[in-house]
Design an enzyme around this catalytic site. Structure first.
Site, short mmCIF file in Angstrom:
data_model
loop_
_atom_site.label_atom_id
_atom_site.label_comp_id
_atom_site.label_asym_id
_atom_site.label_seq_id
_atom_site.Cartn_x
_atom_site.Cartn_y
_atom_site.Cartn_z
N ASP A 38 0.80 -1.23 0.00
CA ASP A 38 0.00 0.00 0.00
C ASP A 38 0.83 1.27 0.00
O ASP A 38 0.35 2.34 0.39
CB ASP A 38 -0.97 0.03 1.20
CG ASP A 38 -1.88 -1.18 1.24
OD1 ASP A 38 -2.66 -1.36 0.29
OD2 ASP A 38 -1.77 -1.97 2.21
N GLY A 77 1.18 1.38 -7.56
CA GLY A 77 0.35 1.62 -8.73
C GLY A 77 0.50 3.02 -9.28
O GLY A 77 0.62 3.22 -10.50
N HIS A 106 -3.84 -1.74 -6.31
CA HIS A 106 -2.98 -0.62 -6.68
C HIS A 106 -3.85 0.49 -7.26
O HIS A 106 -4.36 0.38 -8.36
CB HIS A 106 -1.94 -1.08 -7.71
CG HIS A 106 -1.04 -2.17 -7.19
ND1 HIS A 106 -0.10 -2.79 -7.97
CD2 HIS A 106 -0.93 -2.72 -5.95
CE1 HIS A 106 0.53 -3.70 -7.25
NE2 HIS A 106 0.04 -3.67 -6.02
N GLN A 111 2.10 -6.31 -3.11
CA GLN A 111 2.36 -6.33 -1.67
C GLN A 111 3.72 -5.70 -1.37
O GLN A 111 4.17 -4.84 -2.11
CB GLN A 111 2.20 -7.75 -1.15
CG GLN A 111 0.79 -8.32 -1.44
CD GLN A 111 0.67 -9.77 -1.11
OE1 GLN A 111 1.28 -10.61 -1.74
NE2 GLN A 111 -0.16 -10.08 -0.12
N THR A 130 2.83 -13.23 3.15
CA THR A 130 2.13 -13.69 1.96
C THR A 130 2.82 -14.93 1.40
O THR A 130 3.99 -15.17 1.67
CB THR A 130 2.13 -12.58 0.89
OG1 THR A 130 1.44 -13.04 -0.28
CG2 THR A 130 3.54 -12.18 0.49
N ARG A 179 -8.08 -4.07 10.20
CA ARG A 179 -7.90 -2.62 10.17
C ARG A 179 -6.74 -2.21 9.27
O ARG A 179 -5.75 -2.94 9.14
CB ARG A 179 -7.62 -2.07 11.57
CG ARG A 179 -8.79 -2.07 12.53
CD ARG A 179 -8.42 -1.32 13.81
NE ARG A 179 -7.23 -1.86 14.45
CZ ARG A 179 -6.06 -1.23 14.55
NH1 ARG A 179 -5.90 -0.03 14.01
NH2 ARG A 179 -5.04 -1.80 15.19
N HIS A 204 3.05 10.04 -0.65
CA HIS A 204 2.18 10.56 0.40
C HIS A 204 2.83 11.70 1.19
O HIS A 204 2.53 11.90 2.37
CB HIS A 204 1.73 9.45 1.35
CG HIS A 204 0.84 8.43 0.71
ND1 HIS A 204 1.34 7.43 -0.11
CD2 HIS A 204 -0.50 8.25 0.76
CE1 HIS A 204 0.35 6.68 -0.54
NE2 HIS A 204 -0.78 7.15 -0.04
N ASP A 252 2.17 14.67 0.89
CA ASP A 252 1.16 15.68 1.18
C ASP A 252 0.58 15.55 2.58
O ASP A 252 -0.02 16.50 3.09
CB ASP A 252 0.03 15.61 0.14
CG ASP A 252 -0.48 14.20 -0.08
OD1 ASP A 252 0.34 13.29 -0.22
OD2 ASP A 252 -1.72 14.01 -0.14
N SER A 271 6.16 12.18 -4.38
CA SER A 271 4.75 12.27 -4.74
C SER A 271 4.00 13.00 -3.65
O SER A 271 4.06 12.64 -2.47
CB SER A 271 4.16 10.86 -4.91
OG SER A 271 2.77 10.92 -5.17
N GLY A 309 0.60 13.61 -4.08
CA GLY A 309 -0.81 13.38 -4.37
C GLY A 309 -0.99 12.16 -5.25
O GLY A 309 -0.01 11.52 -5.66
#
Length: 420
Positions: A13, A17, A43, A223, A238, A300, A328, A330, A396, A398
């Site tokens: 996560d 992507g 993704h 992953q 995994t 969660r 992330h 931002d 990045s 955004g």
């Protein structure tokens, strides 16, 4: 330029992507090659016009006309989920995703029987759940290891009689072990699998070798390295190799060993979906993630401060990268701190693949560890560069390609740039 491989250096996560989408928006990419995982991947790609798709099996460059997807033999292919994904892509302006898809015939099939068995096992664990996605990917891998000559594979979809025999053996073995499965009859499944074979191009390893000679390919991982089947924190892992190992093997088989630029993706907030160690977890952090909600199988979506100790470990387990993509940014603010060391150590050392007892002991150690925090850095990219001793080549702020900024020459689009 070399081909590019994108791997997550966290628990997943981190934004693989959106990085793959940016690569496909800024250069002429022939094919996005998926090299591990299966339908459990998620993704997220958002375009500047607001269109959004969560890529699972299709490559995250599929919004860009002409960019193909190849599912390598290391992917667990779920034709039913693939059809549903293609339907959603059509609603957001991509009607030809299946036409741009090739699938290696040696890839394992995920079936409704794998999915039902996966869910039955996870429910039986009760409070000790591992955090499975509940889609049967790990179950398909486990069955393939236990019964390599009987495991259903993509090429079997061209041979209904063979596929029926293998599905019957699969169902009977799993039913004998787990009891009745919540899955449809075999005769109801066969048309979907044979229809899949008639709709997509099922190929062998020679196809990828040709694609690698034809144009730039982007290898998209699923992953994260901290979930790797051998180097992750067992048993919260995994059934998939999430490092660059599969990329290296595919390139070597194609006669192009080492012909790849390795990019590690990190989120400025260390996150984890589901159970297992997250040393820097802090429920007071004021973050939400619209694309990663709590669900019945994973549990969660958890947030923590930037864990340089865990990410250094992932970097070592992956064998290093040429550059980092830091996402992330931002959300970075005064609430978010950096953890450079735990109360017990500042460095974790990867062990040899296959020693799960060692990994389980490492998990127990992490569950007892406590983070030691430093204040938020004024320059996150520079702080990450220093802590991981690796250049940050993309930042990045955004979700869209417009929110990405390359740094240095490694990922500069150069002459291959084009309009997204």
């Amino acid at each position: 330029m070399n081909h590019v491989a994108v791997v997550d250096l966290g628990y997943g996560d981190a934004g693989k992507g959106t990085v793959v989408d940016w690569l496909c928006a800024t250069r002429q990419v022939h094919t996005v090659v998926r090299f591990n995982g299966g339908a459990q991947a998620a993704h997220n790609v958002v375009l500047r016009d607001g269109r959004h798709h969560t890529f699972a099996q299709f490559g995250a460059g599929t919004f860009h006309p002409g960019v193909r997807t190849h599912l390598s033999r290391h992917v667990v292919v779920d034709p039913l989920a693939l059809a549903a994904e293609a339907d959603h892509l059509a609603t957001v302006g991509v009607p030809d995703a299946l036409d741009r898809l090739t699938v290696d015939g040696d890839a394992l099939l995920a079936t409704p029987y794998h999915r039902a068995a996966n869910r039955a096992r996870e429910i039986a664990r009760g409070a000790d759940r591992h955090g499975s996605c509940g889609l049967g990917v790990g179950e398909a891998v486990a069955y393939g290891l236990a019964h390599p000559d009987d495991a259903p594979r993509v090429a079997d979809c061209h041979h209904p009689a063979l596929l029926r025999r293998r599905l019957t053996a699969l169902r009977d073995r799993l039913t004998a072990e787990l009891g009745p499965l919540d899955a449809p009859p075999i005769e109801d499944c066969l048309p979907a699998f044979t229809g899949f074979a008639g709709r997509v191009a099922i190929v062998d390893g020679r196809w990828l070798a040709g694609a690698l000679r034809t144009g730039t390919c982007v290898f998209e991982g699923a992953q994260g390295v901290l979930l790797d089947e051998w180097h992750g924190f067992h048993p919260y892992t995994t059934w998939s190799t999430t490092t660059f190992a599969n990329v290296d093997s595919l390139l070597a088989e194609a006669g192009r060993p080492g012909d790849v630029t390795r990019i590690g993706v990190l989120r400025v907030v260390t996150t984890r979906h589901g159970h297992g160690p997250l040393v820097t977890e802090d429920p007071s952090l004021p973050f939400v993630d619209a694309h990663n909600a709590t669900n019945p199988w994973q549990g969660r979506f958890r947030f923590g401060h930037f864990d340089a100790v865990a990410h250094r470990y992932a970097l070592a387990a992956a064998g290093g990268v040429d550059g980092l993509a830091l996402t992330h940014l931002d959300v970075a603010g005064p609430d978010l701190r950096i953890c450079r060391r735990y109360d017990t150590t500042d460095r974790l050392t990867p062990g040899p693949p296959g020693d799960l007892d060692r990994q389980a002991a490492l998990t127990a150690r992490l569950l007892r560890s406590r983070p030691v925090y430093d204040e938020p850095p004024t320059d996150w990219a520079e702080a990450v560069r220093v802590e991981l001793n690796t250049p940050v080549v993309l930042t990045s702020h955004g979700p869209t390609a417009d929110d990405k900024t390359p740094h240095g020459s490694l990922l500069a689009p150069g002459a291959l740039a084009r309009t997204a």
